[in-house]
Motif scaffolding. Structure first.
Motif, mmCIF file in Angstrom:
data_model
loop_
_atom_site.group_PDB
_atom_site.id
_atom_site.type_symbol
_atom_site.label_atom_id
_atom_site.label_comp_id
_atom_site.label_asym_id
_atom_site.label_seq_id
_atom_site.Cartn_x
_atom_site.Cartn_y
_atom_site.Cartn_z
ATOM 1 N N GLU A 1 -4.069 0.244 7.596
ATOM 2 C CA GLU A 1 -5.081 -0.082 8.603
ATOM 3 C C GLU A 1 -6.249 -0.895 8.047
ATOM 4 O O GLU A 1 -6.977 -1.525 8.793
ATOM 5 C CB GLU A 1 -5.612 1.217 9.237
ATOM 6 C CG GLU A 1 -4.573 1.965 10.078
ATOM 7 C CD GLU A 1 -4.265 1.266 11.403
ATOM 8 O OE1 GLU A 1 -4.977 0.318 11.748
ATOM 9 O OE2 GLU A 1 -3.290 1.680 12.064
ATOM 10 N N SER A 2 -6.431 -0.858 6.738
ATOM 11 C CA SER A 2 -7.574 -1.583 6.177
ATOM 12 C C SER A 2 -7.302 -3.077 6.046
ATOM 13 O O SER A 2 -8.184 -3.852 5.705
ATOM 14 C CB SER A 2 -7.938 -1.001 4.807
ATOM 15 O OG SER A 2 -6.916 -1.317 3.879
ATOM 16 N N ILE B 1 2.137 5.307 3.260
ATOM 17 C CA ILE B 1 0.931 4.762 2.618
ATOM 18 C C ILE B 1 0.420 5.749 1.568
ATOM 19 O O ILE B 1 0.363 6.962 1.810
ATOM 20 C CB ILE B 1 -0.156 4.507 3.674
ATOM 21 C CG1 ILE B 1 0.322 3.494 4.710
ATOM 22 C CG2 ILE B 1 -1.454 4.042 3.017
ATOM 23 C CD1 ILE B 1 0.612 2.115 4.178
ATOM 24 N N ALA B 2 0.050 5.222 0.414
ATOM 25 C CA ALA B 2 -0.513 6.065 -0.636
ATOM 26 C C ALA B 2 -1.789 6.715 -0.121
ATOM 27 O O ALA B 2 -2.621 6.063 0.506
ATOM 28 C CB ALA B 2 -0.816 5.207 -1.864
ATOM 29 N N LYS C 1 0.790 -1.224 0.000
ATOM 30 C CA LYS C 1 0.000 0.000 0.000
ATOM 31 C C LYS C 1 0.827 1.282 0.000
ATOM 32 O O LYS C 1 0.294 2.357 0.272
ATOM 33 C CB LYS C 1 -0.925 -0.006 1.229
ATOM 34 C CG LYS C 1 -1.905 -1.165 1.283
ATOM 35 C CD LYS C 1 -3.171 -0.876 0.507
ATOM 36 C CE LYS C 1 -4.160 -2.017 0.525
ATOM 37 N NZ LYS C 1 -4.963 -2.101 1.744
ATOM 38 N N THR C 2 2.110 1.201 -0.262
ATOM 39 C CA THR C 2 2.938 2.414 -0.205
ATOM 40 C C THR C 2 2.725 3.295 -1.434
ATOM 41 O O THR C 2 2.255 2.827 -2.478
ATOM 42 C CB THR C 2 4.439 2.068 -0.135
ATOM 43 O OG1 THR C 2 4.711 1.091 -1.136
ATOM 44 C CG2 THR C 2 4.813 1.544 1.227
ATOM 45 N N VAL D 1 0.501 3.176 8.354
ATOM 46 C CA VAL D 1 1.059 1.832 8.221
ATOM 47 C C VAL D 1 0.586 1.001 9.407
ATOM 48 O O VAL D 1 0.621 1.464 10.549
ATOM 49 C CB VAL D 1 2.606 1.872 8.212
ATOM 50 C CG1 VAL D 1 3.167 0.453 8.139
ATOM 51 C CG2 VAL D 1 3.123 2.700 7.060
ATOM 52 N N LYS D 2 0.139 -0.208 9.116
ATOM 53 C CA LYS D 2 -0.276 -1.083 10.214
ATOM 54 C C LYS D 2 0.826 -2.089 10.528
ATOM 55 O O LYS D 2 1.207 -2.284 11.669
ATOM 56 C CB LYS D 2 -1.538 -1.827 9.816
ATOM 57 C CG LYS D 2 -2.079 -2.747 10.890
ATOM 58 C CD LYS D 2 -3.350 -3.386 10.378
ATOM 59 C CE LYS D 2 -4.112 -4.048 11.494
ATOM 60 N NZ LYS D 2 -5.374 -4.587 10.971
#
Lengths: 530, 238
Positions: A437-438, A387-388, A361-362, A393-394
């Motif tokens: 987080e998603s 994260i984009a 997701k970056t 970030v999780k």
């Protein structure tokens, strides 16, 4: 070819390159090719032809330029400008100095994604034409092999690699010099050098990029290894999915043999070294060294119990050196620049650099090569831009199905073998998947268990049957139907697989799940029946 | 021949260099659980039942594939090993369709015997109830894949002892299964010599002789000893 001719040929190619006012490096690695890189290269070639600029501008297909998510990439050599998302229509503007229509897609070379890298393994990727050996020679290629053959005894080469502190880049981090020494001291005339290019971790493409962008570097490393350990035959085991890498390697081997850089008399010495390609057929487990050996021998890709280890009894029961692509790619610079230089990079126990394939997701995804000891946070937040869209970030995942998840709060962990193992993950071959987080960690655990279940060879009972059971239990979690008894059983199965599986695949299959369970216990608890 | 002295379960034993821990233990009347190992066949270390603890080695070792060394200290029956073996057995029982009541090997089954010995009273993991084929195409023998535990004894026997190499494993992971002649019906196999050695070495009722009742389907492996002995000493030549 003798060393003088080697030098001469390199000189000639350098001079040829200098006759051009401009050289355009088009990424033709798999990433950029898949989004039209080949068409861009073709269009550029035609634009040069139309403008009658053949004597002034050269269009060069190169290996990976790094920022895979924004391909096709083109770099102008004269000013170093790097352009992203180039289309065939951009061909003529690219030939002009200011290229106004391309300004918005001009990448900033001072961005940490580029500036924070230290490129050793990838130093030629994006600079040399992987399909022309002359291009590699001009970049100093095969000089290390020439030096080794002319001035070093095999034992000296081993000593140099040992002193450099290079450790296996396939993931486990076994000291390369020690492994070479083990093979070198084995009696017998028949020994083998094997390059493991069966890169199979989801999201990992470091080795592919090296093979596609700089195949000769790997061949040179293998030849030096062959000289050091007393082997005359090398096998390159490449996964079948890497069609482009295979074709470039075939070209490279042909060229190297034609030039006398491989074959019966390497660089006009009595050293004989041949390399053959073996193509994998889609089994992840064949990246495990003993299963890989079985596969080369034409048997089922199933691991063999160790000991005996391959340095004693490997391919056809002969002493065999197995190293990964990236490990071999580190050899030539160690020989030319010296072990002291190499060991000055990195941490106390992990030397040199490590290539990571940043995915997930970056904001930016692609290949980065960083010195050992770089905090993971630097790679994720600084280099890849977090994260984009500005999320949080999780966790990250390294080491593929054998590695583990590292939560955001531990991201300051430095990139070195011991530190990553200490937090429950592993260096692995270099896949680095960033999750925001998603992402549900239960889903991540289930995904990797499914991968292991499908990729288990089935030879040993715990891996074959245990992964099926663990996957079924994790499905109960994702469905929100798990109980405490399921959780207990999951832990017990994890312990069984770690202790009793025949090879690394089964032994490490519980890792992603166990780290997710350790760092995100609430997510599992939330999926349990009250 | 160099002699190695070692300790297995506190007992001083000796073996010859090259012997496996399993063999040396066996001669000393220490019976290590096993399913894939069978004396006379090359070992594969697949069932993981014979895992033992060896002092100084971080990982458990398969006794059938670990060579004895001087001064080695081996433990074959610890709390941890018993626990692992029990769960392994549960996994095996859940993987196939092992219904003793309707099996011709009931009472003469190594899987059944070992399960009893390990104290497996119930299975905690989920039964998979796989749909597997039964091959009755061979005139004399039958293959019921529901009872197969993929030990590969038949594969090794047919290849190494009989020299026919009818059997092989196909697929991987949970789809791993035994095939005759690259997936032909067994009866159509041109390589099969109808010797029946595979049936005799099978630890379960997966391979059986047609027409025999439960009392008759007892397997006899003594032939292995004679063939392997004779071959090692070149008592015949071709």
């Amino acid at each position: 070819m003798n060393p003088d001719e080697l030098h001469e040929k390199a000189q000639k190619e350098t001079e040829r390159q200098h006759t051009f006012r401009e050289r355009l490096h088009c990424c033709t690695a798999a990433g950029c090719q898949s989004c039209g890189g080949e068409a861009v290269k073709k269009a550029l070639g035609e634009a040069v032809k139309d403008g009658h600029l053949e004597q002034e501008v050269e269009v060069v297909g190169t290996g990976c330029l790094g920022l895979c998510s924004q391909g096709p990439l083109v770099r102008r050599q004269s000013d170093g400008a790097l352009f992203s998302q180039v289309t065939p229509g951009d061909a003529s503007p690219l030939l002009q100095a200011d290229a106004p229509s391309l300004q918005s897609r001009r990448l900033d070379p001072t961005h940490p994604f580029f500036a924070d890298q230290l490129r050793i393994v990838l130093e030629n990727a994006g600079r040399v034409d992987p399909e022309r050996v002359e291009s590699y020679l001009a970049a100093g290629g095969y000089a290390a092999l020439a030096v080794a053959l002319a001035t070093l005894k095999p034992g000296d080469v081993v000593a140099e690699v040992t002193a450099a502190g290079l450790r296996g880049r396939g993931g486990a981090g076994y000291p390369t010099g020690v492994k070479w020494q083990l093979v070198a001291k084995q009696p017998g005339d028949t020994k083998y050098v094997v390059c493991n290019a069966d890169e199979g971790d989801p999201g990992a493409f470091m080795d592919r990029s090296v093979l596609e962008g700089d195949p000769h570097r790997v061949l040179e490393g293998m030849a030096i290894a062959g000289y050091a350990v007393g082997a005359n035959h090398g096998y390159l085991y490449v996964r079948g999915e890497y069609a482009l890498a295979i074709s470039r390697l075939q070209t490279a081997i042909k060229q190297a043999e034609k030039e006398g850089l491989l074959g019966a008399r390497v660089l006009d010495t009595s050293f004989r070294f041949q390399v053959e390609i073996r193509i994998g057929a889609g089994a992840f487990v064949c990246g495990e060294e003993t299963a890989l050996l079985n596969s080369i021998e034409g048997r089922r890709g199933e691991p063999r119990p160790r000991p005996p280890y391959p340095p004693e009894k490997g391919l056809w029961d002969k002493p065999t050196l197995i190293n990964n692509v990236e490990t071999f790619a580190n050899i030539a610079p160690i020989i030319t620049r010296g072990s002291a230089w190499f060991s000055s990079i990195g941490t106390a126990r992990s030397k040199g650099t490590k290539v990571f394939a940043v995915a997930g997701k970056t904001a930016l995804t692609g290949l980065v090569e960083v010195p050992m000891g770089t905090p993971v946070r630097t790679i994720v937040s600084r280099m890849a831009g977090g994260i984009a869209g500005g999320g949080k970030v999780k966790a990250i995942q390294t080491g593929g199905p054998s590695g583990g998840c590292i939560p955001e709060r531990l991201l300051d962990v430095p990139v070195d073998y011991e530190s990553l193992t200490a937090v429950g993950s592993m260096m692995g071959s270099g896949g680095l998947i960033v999750m925001d987080e998603s992402t549900s960690m239960v889903d991540v655990a289930r995904y990797f268990m499914e991968f292991c279940k499908d990729e288990s060879c089935g030879k040993c009972v715990p891996c074959r049957t245990g992964t099926v059971q663990m996957h079924a239990l994790l499905l109960k979690f994702t469905a929100g139907e798990a109980t405490q008894a399921d959780l207990d059983l999951l832990r017990e199965l994890a312990e069984l697989l770690r202790a009793t599986s025949l090879c690394g695949l089964g032994q490490s299959a519980p890792n992603p799940m166990m780290t997710a369970l350790t760092y995100f216990p609430n997510e599992f608890a939330a999926r349990m029946k009250p | 021949m160099s002699v190695k002295t070692l300790t297995i379960d506190g007992k001083m034993v000796t073996g010859v260099a090259g012997d496996s821990v399993f063999t040396v233990a066996h001669h000393a009347d220490i019976d290590i659980p096993r399913l894939c190992h069978l004396g006379g066949l090359p070992d594969v270390g697949a069932c993981r039942m014979c895992l033992v603890e060896v002092e100084g080695r971080p990982r458990l070792q398969a006794a059938c594939m670990t060579e004895v060394t001087e001064g080695m200290v081996v433990r074959t029956d610890t709390e941890v090993l018993r626990k692992h073996r029990k769960l392994l057995m549960e996994l095996l029982l859940a993987e196939g369709n092992h219904v003793c009541a309707v099996c011709v090997s009931n009472g003469h089954c190594e899987l059944q015997d070992l399960a009893a010995r390990l104290g497996v009273e119930h299975v905690r993991v989920a039964y998979q109830h796989p749909r597997r084929a039964v091959d009755l195409s061979h005139p004399r023998f039958g293959l019921d894949l529901n009872r197969c535990i993929a030990c590969t004894r038949c594969v090794r026997t047919c290849d190494e002892v009989e020299g026919a190499h009818v059997w092989d494993m196909a697929g991987r992971g949970h789809t791993l299964h035994l095939v005759a002649d690259l997936g032909e019906p067994w009866g159509a196999s041109e390589n099969c010599t109808q010797c029946g050695k595979c049936v005799q070495v099978c630890p379960t009722g997966a391979l059986f002789t047609k027409g025999l009742g439960v009392g008759e389907m007892q397997k006899d492996r003594s032939f292995l000893k004679y063939i392997v002995y004779g071959r090692e000493r070149h008592q015949w030549s071709r």
